[in-house]
Design a protein around this motif. Structure first.
Motif, PDB file in Angstrom:
ATOM      1  N   VAL A  54      -0.728  -0.180  -8.731  1.00 61.34           N
ATOM      2  CA  VAL A  54      -0.062  -0.324  -7.324  1.00 61.34           C
ATOM      3  C   VAL A  54       1.168   0.425  -7.210  1.00 61.34           C
ATOM      4  O   VAL A  54       1.311   1.026  -6.116  1.00 61.34           O
ATOM      5  N   LYS A  55       1.905   0.983  -8.042  1.00 64.28           N
ATOM      6  CA  LYS A  55       2.899   1.771  -7.675  1.00 64.28           C
ATOM      7  C   LYS A  55       2.228   3.247  -7.377  1.00 64.28           C
ATOM      8  O   LYS A  55       2.802   4.092  -6.553  1.00 64.28           O
ATOM      9  N   ALA A  95      -0.525   3.788  -5.805  1.00 65.15           N
ATOM     10  CA  ALA A  95      -0.911   3.842  -4.392  1.00 65.15           C
ATOM     11  C   ALA A  95       0.164   4.068  -3.513  1.00 65.15           C
ATOM     12  O   ALA A  95      -0.296   4.203  -2.331  1.00 65.15           O
ATOM     13  N   ALA A  96       1.459   4.093  -3.849  1.00 67.77           N
ATOM     14  CA  ALA A  96       2.590   4.147  -2.813  1.00 67.77           C
ATOM     15  C   ALA A  96       2.495   3.625  -1.689  1.00 67.77           C
ATOM     16  O   ALA A  96       2.763   4.118  -0.678  1.00 67.77           O
ATOM     17  N   ASN A  97       2.043   2.480  -1.578  1.00 66.82           N
ATOM     18  CA  ASN A  97       1.568   1.472  -0.225  1.00 66.82           C
ATOM     19  C   ASN A  97       2.935   0.374  -0.446  1.00 66.82           C
ATOM     20  O   ASN A  97       2.964  -0.238  -1.407  1.00 66.82           O
ATOM     21  N   PRO A  98       4.200   0.299   0.220  1.00 70.11           N
ATOM     22  CA  PRO A  98       5.081  -0.455   0.065  1.00 70.11           C
ATOM     23  C   PRO A  98       4.616  -1.995   0.485  1.00 70.11           C
ATOM     24  O   PRO A  98       5.251  -2.931  -0.208  1.00 70.11           O
ATOM     25  N   ILE A  99       3.680  -2.128   1.223  1.00 69.96           N
ATOM     26  CA  ILE A  99       3.160  -3.537   1.523  1.00 69.96           C
ATOM     27  C   ILE A  99       2.270  -3.948   0.463  1.00 69.96           C
ATOM     28  O   ILE A  99       2.744  -5.342  -0.137  1.00 69.96           O
ATOM     29  N   LEU A 100       1.459  -3.563  -0.202  1.00 68.72           N
ATOM     30  CA  LEU A 100       0.763  -3.692  -1.448  1.00 68.72           C
ATOM     31  C   LEU A 100       1.809  -4.035  -2.721  1.00 68.72           C
ATOM     32  O   LEU A 100       1.700  -4.698  -3.319  1.00 68.72           O
ATOM     33  N   ASP A 101       2.916  -3.125  -2.636  1.00 69.59           N
ATOM     34  CA  ASP A 101       3.958  -3.274  -3.832  1.00 69.59           C
ATOM     35  C   ASP A 101       4.692  -4.412  -3.526  1.00 69.59           C
ATOM     36  O   ASP A 101       4.948  -5.217  -4.503  1.00 69.59           O
ATOM     37  N   SER A 102       4.917  -5.044  -2.531  1.00 67.23           N
ATOM     38  CA  SER A 102       5.565  -6.059  -2.274  1.00 67.23           C
ATOM     39  C   SER A 102       4.809  -7.463  -2.413  1.00 67.23           C
ATOM     40  O   SER A 102       5.246  -8.218  -2.950  1.00 67.23           O
TER      41      SER A 102
END
Length: 54
Positions: A20-21, A23-30
């Motif tokens: 997840v990290k 991927a650098a996708n803030p929505i996915l991270d959240s």
């Protein structure tokens, strides 16, 4: 091969957290963080699981 359940779950969580990290996708991270926090400690009804690679 027998694997300690707590060790397996810890490794699984660490592995998916890295994906997840990266991927650098803030929505996915959240979303992942929210799901992980809601999931909490897991139990499969035992202290070990049997792994059958074949």
């Amino acid at each position: 091969m027998t694997v300690d359940l707590d060790d397996f779950l810890e490794a699984d969580r660490a592995f998916h957290t890295v994906l997840v990290k990266v991927a650098a996708n803030p929505i996915l991270d959240s979303v992942y963080g929210s799901l992980r926090d809601r999931q909490g400690p897991q139990s499969a009804g035992g202290d070990a699981i049997e792994m059958n690679p074949g």
